[in-house]
Design a protein around this motif. Structure first.
Motif, PDB file in Angstrom:
ATOM      1  N   LEU A 121       0.889  -1.161   0.000  1.00 42.47           N
ATOM      2  CA  LEU A 121       0.000   0.000   0.000  1.00 42.47           C
ATOM      3  C   LEU A 121       0.925   1.209   0.000  1.00 42.47           C
ATOM      4  CD1 LEU A 121      -2.658  -0.786   2.756  1.00 42.47           C
ATOM      5  CD2 LEU A 121      -3.071  -0.533   0.317  1.00 42.47           C
ATOM      6  N   SER A 122       0.591   2.241  -0.777  1.00 42.12           N
ATOM      7  CA  SER A 122       1.484   3.395  -0.882  1.00 42.12           C
ATOM      8  C   SER A 122       0.685   4.678  -0.965  1.00 42.12           C
ATOM      9  CB  SER A 122       2.358   3.249  -2.134  1.00 42.12           C
ATOM     10  OG  SER A 122       3.125   4.408  -2.360  1.00 42.12           O
ATOM     11  N   ASP A 123       1.333   5.785  -0.557  1.00 38.89           N
ATOM     12  CA  ASP A 123       0.699   7.092  -0.715  1.00 38.89           C
ATOM     13  C   ASP A 123       1.095   7.749  -2.038  1.00 38.89           C
ATOM     14  OD1 ASP A 123       3.329   7.850  -0.185  1.00 38.89           O
ATOM     15  OD2 ASP A 123       2.799   9.319   1.342  1.00 38.89           O
ATOM     16  N   ALA A 124       1.916   7.065  -2.843  1.00 36.11           N
ATOM     17  CA  ALA A 124       2.353   7.621  -4.130  1.00 36.11           C
ATOM     18  C   ALA A 124       1.234   7.516  -5.165  1.00 36.11           C
ATOM     19  CB  ALA A 124       3.583   6.875  -4.634  1.00 36.11           C
ATOM     20  N   PRO A 125       1.163   8.487  -6.071  1.00 29.73           N
ATOM     21  CA  PRO A 125       0.166   8.402  -7.137  1.00 29.73           C
ATOM     22  C   PRO A 125       0.564   7.336  -8.153  1.00 29.73           C
ATOM     23  CG  PRO A 125       1.580  10.297  -7.481  1.00 29.73           C
ATOM     24  CD  PRO A 125       1.968   9.710  -6.153  1.00 29.73           C
ATOM     25  N   VAL A 126      -0.431   6.714  -8.769  1.00 33.91           N
ATOM     26  CA  VAL A 126      -0.168   5.733  -9.820  1.00 33.91           C
ATOM     27  C   VAL A 126       0.050   6.498 -11.119  1.00 33.91           C
ATOM     28  CG1 VAL A 126      -1.130   3.806 -11.124  1.00 33.91           C
ATOM     29  CG2 VAL A 126      -1.516   3.962  -8.661  1.00 33.91           C
ATOM     30  N   LYS A 127       1.223   6.305 -11.706  1.00 36.48           N
ATOM     31  CA  LYS A 127       1.575   6.960 -12.964  1.00 36.48           C
ATOM     32  C   LYS A 127       1.794   5.900 -14.024  1.00 36.48           C
ATOM     33  CE  LYS A 127       4.122  10.650 -10.614  1.00 36.48           C
ATOM     34  NZ  LYS A 127       5.456  11.266 -10.456  1.00 36.48           N
ATOM     35  N   GLY A 129       3.371   4.273 -17.507  1.00 39.66           N
ATOM     36  CA  GLY A 129       4.674   4.280 -18.160  1.00 39.66           C
ATOM     37  C   GLY A 129       5.834   4.216 -17.181  1.00 39.66           C
ATOM     38  N   THR A 130       7.026   4.472 -17.712  1.00 37.12           N
ATOM     39  CA  THR A 130       8.233   4.358 -16.898  1.00 37.12           C
ATOM     40  C   THR A 130       8.277   5.383 -15.769  1.00 37.12           C
ATOM     41  OG1 THR A 130       9.454   5.737 -18.459  1.00 37.12           O
ATOM     42  CG2 THR A 130       9.622   3.357 -18.755  1.00 37.12           C
ATOM     43  N   ALA A 131       7.511   6.458 -15.870  1.00 35.18           N
ATOM     44  CA  ALA A 131       7.472   7.469 -14.802  1.00 35.18           C
ATOM     45  C   ALA A 131       6.914   6.885 -13.507  1.00 35.18           C
ATOM     46  CB  ALA A 131       6.635   8.668 -15.229  1.00 35.18           C
ATOM     47  N   GLY A 132       6.143   5.814 -13.586  1.00 38.52           N
ATOM     48  CA  GLY A 132       5.545   5.222 -12.399  1.00 38.52           C
ATOM     49  C   GLY A 132       6.283   4.028 -11.835  1.00 38.52           C
ATOM     50  N   TRP A 133       7.373   3.619 -12.450  1.00 41.00           N
ATOM     51  CA  TRP A 133       8.055   2.402 -12.041  1.00 41.00           C
ATOM     52  C   TRP A 133       8.673   2.473 -10.657  1.00 41.00           C
ATOM     53  CZ3 TRP A 133      11.345   0.021 -16.553  1.00 41.00           C
ATOM     54  CH2 TRP A 133      10.504  -0.281 -17.626  1.00 41.00           C
ATOM     55  N   ARG A 134       9.186   3.609 -10.260  1.00 40.01           N
ATOM     56  CA  ARG A 134      10.013   3.663  -9.053  1.00 40.01           C
ATOM     57  C   ARG A 134       9.502   4.647  -7.994  1.00 40.01           C
ATOM     58  NH1 ARG A 134      14.508   0.700 -10.148  1.00 40.01           N
ATOM     59  NH2 ARG A 134      14.969   0.401 -12.337  1.00 40.01           N
ATOM     60  N   VAL A 135       8.256   5.082  -8.070  1.00 37.78           N
ATOM     61  CA  VAL A 135       7.765   6.124  -7.160  1.00 37.78           C
ATOM     62  C   VAL A 135       7.253   5.603  -5.822  1.00 37.78           C
ATOM     63  CG1 VAL A 135       7.147   7.639  -9.071  1.00 37.78           C
ATOM     64  CG2 VAL A 135       5.424   6.110  -8.120  1.00 37.78           C
ATOM     65  N   PHE A 136       6.987   4.324  -5.705  1.00 38.27           N
ATOM     66  CA  PHE A 136       6.246   3.823  -4.550  1.00 38.27           C
ATOM     67  C   PHE A 136       7.056   3.758  -3.260  1.00 38.27           C
ATOM     68  CE2 PHE A 136       3.943   2.475  -8.257  1.00 38.27           C
ATOM     69  CZ  PHE A 136       2.685   2.965  -7.946  1.00 38.27           C
ATOM     70  N   ASP A 137       8.365   3.816  -3.342  1.00 37.33           N
ATOM     71  CA  ASP A 137       9.167   3.807  -2.124  1.00 37.33           C
ATOM     72  C   ASP A 137       9.670   5.203  -1.754  1.00 37.33           C
ATOM     73  OD1 ASP A 137      10.975   4.028  -4.184  1.00 37.33           O
ATOM     74  OD2 ASP A 137      12.395   2.575  -3.374  1.00 37.33           O
ATOM     75  N   GLU A 138       9.174   6.231  -2.438  1.00 38.37           N
ATOM     76  CA  GLU A 138       9.618   7.599  -2.158  1.00 38.37           C
ATOM     77  C   GLU A 138       8.861   8.245  -1.006  1.00 38.37           C
ATOM     78  OE1 GLU A 138       9.303   9.612  -5.903  1.00 38.37           O
ATOM     79  OE2 GLU A 138      10.952   8.466  -6.775  1.00 38.37           O
ATOM     80  N   GLY A 139       7.670   7.795  -0.722  1.00 42.80           N
ATOM     81  CA  GLY A 139       6.871   8.370   0.361  1.00 42.80           C
ATOM     82  C   GLY A 139       6.604   7.324   1.418  1.00 42.80           C
ATOM     83  N   LYS A 140       5.372   7.336   1.924  1.00 45.75           N
ATOM     84  CA  LYS A 140       4.969   6.353   2.924  1.00 45.75           C
ATOM     85  C   LYS A 140       4.404   5.124   2.215  1.00 45.75           C
ATOM     86  CE  LYS A 140       2.240   9.106   5.147  1.00 45.75           C
ATOM     87  NZ  LYS A 140       1.248   9.617   6.069  1.00 45.75           N
ATOM     88  N   TYR A 141       4.705   3.959   2.756  1.00 42.27           N
ATOM     89  CA  TYR A 141       4.156   2.723   2.216  1.00 42.27           C
ATOM     90  C   TYR A 141       4.084   1.681   3.323  1.00 42.27           C
ATOM     91  CZ  TYR A 141       9.036   1.239   2.017  1.00 42.27           C
ATOM     92  OH  TYR A 141      10.332   0.934   2.342  1.00 42.27           O
ATOM     93  N   VAL A 142       3.231   0.687   3.095  1.00 39.55           N
ATOM     94  CA  VAL A 142       3.103  -0.434   4.014  1.00 39.55           C
ATOM     95  C   VAL A 142       3.361  -1.700   3.211  1.00 39.55           C
ATOM     96  CG1 VAL A 142       1.559  -1.723   5.550  1.00 39.55           C
ATOM     97  CG2 VAL A 142       1.387   0.774   5.419  1.00 39.55           C
ATOM     98  N   ASN A 143       4.375  -2.440   3.614  1.00 39.25           N
ATOM     99  CA  ASN A 143       4.699  -3.716   2.990  1.00 39.25           C
ATOM    100  C   ASN A 143       3.778  -4.757   3.624  1.00 39.25           C
ATOM    101  OD1 ASN A 143       5.817  -6.122   2.109  1.00 39.25           O
ATOM    102  ND2 ASN A 143       7.911  -5.556   2.616  1.00 39.25           N
ATOM    103  N   LEU A 144       2.716  -5.151   2.915  1.00 36.66           N
ATOM    104  CA  LEU A 144       1.737  -6.070   3.507  1.00 36.66           C
ATOM    105  C   LEU A 144       2.270  -7.487   3.632  1.00 36.66           C
ATOM    106  CD1 LEU A 144      -1.572  -4.916   1.808  1.00 36.66           C
ATOM    107  CD2 LEU A 144      -0.760  -4.443   4.118  1.00 36.66           C
ATOM    108  N   ALA A 145       2.920  -7.980   2.573  1.00 38.06           N
ATOM    109  CA  ALA A 145       3.413  -9.357   2.606  1.00 38.06           C
ATOM    110  C   ALA A 145       4.113  -9.675   1.299  1.00 38.06           C
ATOM    111  CB  ALA A 145       2.255 -10.337   2.806  1.00 38.06           C
TER     112      ALA A 145
END
Length: 189
Positions: A121-127, A129-145
């Motif tokens: 789960l992440s607070d990053a916006p879904v983008k 193309g390649t612009a969305g590949w690496r954004v999910f670990d830049e803000g807050k996230y929860v590694n569920l499993a």
């Protein structure tokens, strides 16, 4: 003497090359791209919990009262996956269960397998193309499993202390290479 040194160098180079290839295979796990893991989990079933003083199992189930009937699972948010690093399709839902808990459910998931795939789960916006590949670990996230399988239907319990509404996106995240295989924007229903 020169021939002996040349042979020794070639042997040393062969040993180094073998170690590099072995380490690369362990790290990249290329065979995972061709091995599918399919999971078919049912949505967690609701269990009726009679309230104190209410009739119990002596009453036929068709005559259950509102106090003993489960409210049932309710979808409170949903989204569809878009592809990032690898082609990814399927839907994601946040489901409120009868006991008040929440589950993240992946339905019809189809993505590539890979090393160290996670459900985030992440607070990053879904983008797209390649612009969305690496954004999910830049803000807050929860590694569920760890992802249970790269195909099928599966459930991930949301911790009670996580406000899922603060995380409007879900990513199938490759933790080994810090890249999203696919992601979905959650929309409240």
């Amino acid at each position: 003497m020169g021939r002996f040194r040349t042979e020794r160098r070639w042997r040393a180079a062969a040993v180094v090359a073998a170690v590099v290839v072995a380490a690369g295979l362990v790290w990249f796990k290329p065979w995972a791209l061709w091995v599918d893991e399919t999971v078919h989990e049912a949505l967690p079933a609701a269990q009726a919990t009679p309230t104190p003083g209410s009739p119990t199992s002596a009453m036929p189930s068709s005559a259950a009262t509102p106090s003993t009937a489960p409210s049932g699972p309710v979808t409170v948010a949903r989204g569809s996956f878009i592809s990032h690093e690898h082609a990814t399709t399927g839907t994601v839902k946040i489901v409120r269960l009868a006991d008040g808990g929440h589950t993240l459910r992946l339905e019809g998931l189809d993505t590539s397998n890979g090393p160290d795939l996670r459900v985030w789960l992440s607070d990053a916006p879904v983008k797209a193309g390649t612009a969305g590949w690496r954004v999910f670990d830049e803000g807050k996230y929860v590694n569920l499993a760890k992802l249970k399988g790269n195909k099928g239907d599966q459930n991930y319990a949301l911790p009670a202390d996580v406000d899922w509404a603060a995380y409007p996106s879900v990513s199938i995240w490759c933790d080994r290479f810090d890249v999203s295989f696919g992601a979905a924007r959650l929309v409240r229903t």
